[in-house]
Design a protein around this motif. Structure first.
Motif, short mmCIF file in Angstrom:
data_model
loop_
_atom_site.label_atom_id
_atom_site.label_comp_id
_atom_site.label_asym_id
_atom_site.label_seq_id
_atom_site.Cartn_x
_atom_site.Cartn_y
_atom_site.Cartn_z
N PHE A 198 0.88 -1.30 0.08
CA PHE A 198 0.02 0.12 0.07
C PHE A 198 1.05 1.33 0.02
N ALA A 199 2.19 1.29 0.72
CA ALA A 199 2.86 2.37 0.87
C ALA A 199 3.61 2.71 -0.45
N LEU A 200 4.11 1.58 -0.92
CA LEU A 200 5.07 1.54 -2.02
C LEU A 200 4.37 1.95 -3.13
N TYR A 203 2.38 5.85 -2.05
CA TYR A 203 3.19 6.94 -1.59
C TYR A 203 4.57 6.99 -2.30
N ASP A 204 4.96 6.05 -3.20
CA ASP A 204 6.19 6.25 -3.65
C ASP A 204 6.11 6.13 -5.30
N GLN A 205 5.34 5.06 -5.81
CA GLN A 205 5.27 5.09 -7.16
C GLN A 205 3.94 5.81 -7.70
N CYS A 213 2.90 10.88 -5.10
CA CYS A 213 4.38 10.45 -5.62
C CYS A 213 5.03 11.68 -5.80
N SER A 214 6.30 11.67 -6.15
CA SER A 214 6.92 13.21 -6.71
C SER A 214 7.89 12.67 -7.72
N PRO A 215 8.19 13.41 -8.75
CA PRO A 215 9.25 13.27 -9.99
C PRO A 215 10.26 12.99 -9.25
N PRO A 216 11.38 12.07 -9.88
CA PRO A 216 11.19 11.39 -11.18
C PRO A 216 10.70 10.17 -10.76
N PHE A 217 10.13 9.84 -9.63
CA PHE A 217 9.80 8.42 -9.40
C PHE A 217 8.17 8.09 -9.65
N CYS A 218 7.49 9.02 -10.16
CA CYS A 218 5.91 8.78 -10.47
C CYS A 218 5.88 7.51 -11.25
N GLY A 225 2.62 14.83 -3.18
CA GLY A 225 3.43 13.83 -2.38
C GLY A 225 4.80 13.86 -2.30
N ASN A 226 5.44 12.88 -1.76
CA ASN A 226 7.02 13.12 -1.92
C ASN A 226 7.38 11.66 -1.74
N SER A 227 7.97 11.02 -2.64
CA SER A 227 8.40 9.93 -2.81
C SER A 227 9.62 9.28 -1.97
N THR A 228 10.41 10.41 -1.53
CA THR A 228 11.53 10.08 -0.66
C THR A 228 11.11 9.97 0.90
#
Length: 516
Positions: A198-200, A203-205, A213-218, A225-228
């Motif tokens: 759920f978190a991965l 809130y990351d991808q 999520c946040s670039p460049p990880f979306c 959001g903030n993937s870091t």
């Protein structure tokens, strides 16, 4: 156990499809009677995936509704789903005919508490009381999950949902309502379904609710959001909310209700790509980030060392009081398992200043695409290995296999031979683990019906029962896997299932004709 040993033991099922009859043969000779008398066999669903009635009788929107309406599930949504909100009696009848001991389902938080907290929706309360009573009156044990990707949207809008500490208070209130209203009949509670995935994804991808999520990880076009940091923050608050609910139950309800509260974790079979030391270490590190992320705090009150080393200050720290609250806050663990992955080291990525959860693992992961409808390989030694690790790393906790099943493309074919092969292999692996001392209490095949899938909408299916979406009544039809599972549950040897005859019907067969 090595795959070669499994093959020598004949754990793979041989299936022969002849005309309209399917004969199931296997060298592996086990039956339901090989399991303990109190071992529970069931199947499962979740609220948004089967209930439908999404805008009816007081239910408000959840983060899963918003995700679906944004088009991320191939344009599909759960507005109608399987319409189990209206067809629950029919579904319970199918469970009885199949021979299930238990049914695992989730409560829609926003159906019971439309504002996320405060007053209870009487229609929502009535529905879940009716469902629970129908199950119990038919001898089926309810296993209830409180949160499955469906936080009320109002709480997401108000304070960001799981990234805020405020959610701990609201989740505990919601759990209290459920324990109070249903705990006289429900003995098994799961607080949060697979918080690691759920978190991965969420809130990351950004490829699952609430798509933060946040670039460049979306992986999507989400820009909030903030993937870091947010994946770590969400799980931190989930663990605190979970342990708060467990503490509440133990203090207020356990003596009278005699129930059990746990949490479920998504697992893989983790295998190094090569036998090099780097890949072996990387495989363990990936497991730390996905399984240890939840289990280490529950077992020891803190996150794995590898996570704290690689994530640094981005992973929150427990206070001493929080650590003590989280440690030991479970009566059982739900294991969710479908397939295996191979892992190879990628430590060079740690040189990057900007990293997300995936990069912090410092590994490349090779496995089947979660976004396709490709069938899973039948590799049950991965499940057996994971059960072995739970036994030896975490004190052999009570375990329910909460989800395990085969993914196929959606179609009206009822002859799902690959799902029979899959179930046979994995139930056999579970039996081997049980004989080796694993403390397994039950198994739930995913899923009972073909339902709305998180990533795939209605393009893929896991169900024992086909749901005809072209029929206004959404008729249910048993697949070969439902018949196989039913015959297994009724005590027949898997090597002596014999010929399962689909009579003279080339496609859809009515339930009554197959369960005469």
């Amino acid at each position: 156990m090595e795959p070669q040993r499994w093959l020598k033991k004949g754990m793979m099922v041989s299936l022969l499809l002849v005309s309209l009859a399917v004969e199931v043969l296997s060298a592996d000779n086990y039956s339901r009677h090989d399991f303990p008398l109190d071992f529970v066999f069931g199947s499962g669903t979740s609220a948004y995936q089967v209930e439908g009635a999404s805008n009816q009788e007081g239910r408000t929107s959840s983060i899963w509704d918003a995700f679906a309406y944004a088009g991320y599930a191939h344009g599909a949504n759960g507005d109608v789903a399987c319409d189990s909100y209206h067809k629950y009696k029919e579904d319970v009848r199918l469970m009885v005919e199949t021979g299930l001991d238990a049914y695992r389902f989730s409560i829609a938080w926003s159906r019971l508490l439309p504002n996320g907290r405060g007053s209870v929706n009487p229609k929502g309360l009535q529905y879940y009381n009716n469902l629970i009573n129908e199950l119990i009156s038919n001898g089926i044990q309810p296993h209830v999950t409180l949160h499955n990707y469906d936080l009320p949207q109002v709480l997401e809008d108000e304070y960001g949902g799981w990234v805020s500490r405020e959610v701990i208070r609201d989740f505990t209130y919601y759990a209290d309502v459920c324990f109070r209203e249903f705990g006289d009949r429900v003995l098994y509670w799961t607080t949060v379904n697979e918080p690691n995935v759920f978190a991965l994804g969420g809130y990351d991808q950004g490829n699952s609710p609430p798509q933060r999520c946040s670039p460049p990880f979306c992986a999507t076009k989400s820009t909030r959001g903030n993937s870091t940091s947010e994946p770590y923050l969400a799980v931190h608050h989930i663990l605190l909310a979970h342990s708060s609910a467990v503490r509440l139950y133990r203090r207020k309800y356990r003596d009278k209700q005699q129930g059990f509260v746990g949490i479920s974790i998504y697992t893989y079979g983790f295998f190094p790509l090569t036998n090099t030391k780097k890949d072996v270490i990387a495989s363990q590190r990936v497991r730390d980030f996905l399984v240890g992320w939840i289990m280490e705090p529950l077992q020891h009150g803190d996150y794995p060392i590898s996570m704290k080393t690689n994530a640094g200050a981005r992973i929150p720290a427990f206070t001493n009081r929080e650590s003590e609250q989280v440690k030991g806050s479970y009566d059982f663990i739900g294991v969710i398992h479908y397939t295996n992955i191979n892992v190879t080291d990628n430590s060079d990525i740690l040189k990057n200043q900007l990293r997300d959860l995936t990069a912090d693992m410092a590994a490349k992961i090779l496995g089947q695409d979660l976004f396709s409808n490709e069938e899973y390989a039948v590799t049950p030694w991965g499940l057996q290995q994971e059960l072995y690790k739970f036994k030896h790393l975490y004190g052999n906790p009570p375990i329910f296999i909460h989800e395990n099943g085969q993914r196929t493309a959606s179609n009206s074919s009822l002859q799902d031979v690959s799902r029979v092969k899959y179930l046979h292999g994995y139930i056999g692996a579970m039996l081997d683990a049980l004989r080796e001392g694993s403390n397994i209490k039950g198994y739930f095949a995913w899923s009972f019906l073909d339902l709305f899938e998180l990533l795939d909408g209605y393009r893929s299916s896991f169900g024992l029962y086909y749901v005809d979406r072209d029929d206004p009544e959404l008729k249910r039809y048993p697949k070969l896997s439902a018949i196989w599972y039913s015959q297994f549950l009724k005590g027949r040897k898997t090597s002596n299932v014999g010929t399962i005859e689909l009579k003279k019907y080339p496609s859809l067969v009515s339930v009554g004709q197959l369960f005469e």
